[in-house]
Design an enzyme around this catalytic site. Structure first.
Site, mmCIF file in Angstrom:
data_model
loop_
_atom_site.group_PDB
_atom_site.id
_atom_site.type_symbol
_atom_site.label_atom_id
_atom_site.label_comp_id
_atom_site.label_asym_id
_atom_site.label_seq_id
_atom_site.Cartn_x
_atom_site.Cartn_y
_atom_site.Cartn_z
ATOM 1 N N HIS A 127 -3.915 11.216 3.970
ATOM 2 C CA HIS A 127 -4.610 11.437 5.238
ATOM 3 C C HIS A 127 -5.837 12.322 5.102
ATOM 4 O O HIS A 127 -6.898 12.022 5.627
ATOM 5 C CB HIS A 127 -3.637 12.025 6.269
ATOM 6 N N HIS A 151 -2.325 4.413 11.052
ATOM 7 C CA HIS A 151 -3.348 4.464 10.004
ATOM 8 C C HIS A 151 -3.058 3.421 8.931
ATOM 9 O O HIS A 151 -3.922 2.663 8.536
ATOM 10 C CB HIS A 151 -3.347 5.843 9.335
ATOM 11 N N LEU A 156 4.189 9.972 4.882
ATOM 12 C CA LEU A 156 5.637 10.108 5.052
ATOM 13 C C LEU A 156 6.224 8.870 5.712
ATOM 14 O O LEU A 156 7.401 8.559 5.519
ATOM 15 C CB LEU A 156 5.950 11.336 5.903
ATOM 16 N N ALA A 157 5.419 8.178 6.494
ATOM 17 C CA ALA A 157 5.922 7.030 7.233
ATOM 18 C C ALA A 157 4.749 6.123 7.539
ATOM 19 O O ALA A 157 3.586 6.545 7.481
ATOM 20 C CB ALA A 157 6.593 7.488 8.535
ATOM 21 N N GLY A 201 2.514 4.699 9.875
ATOM 22 C CA GLY A 201 2.024 4.787 11.253
ATOM 23 C C GLY A 201 0.830 3.869 11.435
ATOM 24 O O GLY A 201 0.584 2.987 10.615
#
Lengths: 119, 119
Positions: A9, A75, A70-71, A73
């Site tokens: 990110h 993005h 982490l997951a 999403g």
């Protein structure tokens, strides 16, 4: 040549990238001949398209893009495929592959659970 | 009773929390008697203060707050200590401990590196 792009990110604080740099080192320790690069969605450089251009410029024939999230999403689900489509059009000879989000791998979750309990 | 709060960023997409739920299950699989809760900074509930209140309400004597972040950014460095200070004032008998960010643990980075290379 095989390139691996660790795509995260990004954050305003330059220190934020340190674990990503350590991840890059951990990958290189296991495969020293690989071309391993970091790329960021925002706040930090290079961007994912810039990192793909750079991999192509040094002769990469295929690029694995690994979302260090982490997951999965918005993005990863929306922004990344759009960026990869543009990159594929710019580099038609380059094979670009998107790997699953790292945080969803069971072995990563298991390692996290052990750290939680070692506390 | 020992409580563990897995504190993550949160996202608009409800699916985003799934790996966090799997992490909770991985912790419970190793320590079934623990009180393990999720908490989120934004977009999802409960918040960290709400999760601490809930742990106190079921009789927790100590709470380990584990930031499930890839790196220590502004959220973890600024927002979390402020929230914990307020929670400590609300629950003076509760011992609240902040653990390091999960993504910075070498074992987690090593597990990620293996997944990167397994492709």
């Amino acid at each position: 040549m095989h390139s691996i792009i660790l795509f995260a990110h990004g954050a305003r604080d330059p220190e934020w990238a340190r674990p990503l740099q350590r991840l890059r080192e951990a990958v290189l320790a296991r495969r020293p001949e690989a071309d391993v690069r970091l790329a960021f969605l925002e706040f930090m450089t290079p961007s994912l398209p810039e990192a793909i251009d750079a991999a192509a410029a040094v002769g990469a024939t295929d690029v694995a893009v690994v979302p260090v999230f982490l997951a999965q999403g918005g993005h990863v689900r929306r922004d990344v495929p759009a960026m990869l489509e543009t990159a594929c059009a710019r580099h038609p000879a380059l094979e670009i592959r998107l790997q699953p989000v790292l945080g969803e791998a069971q072995s990563v979750l298991d390692a996290m659970a052990e750290v939680v309990l070692a506390g």
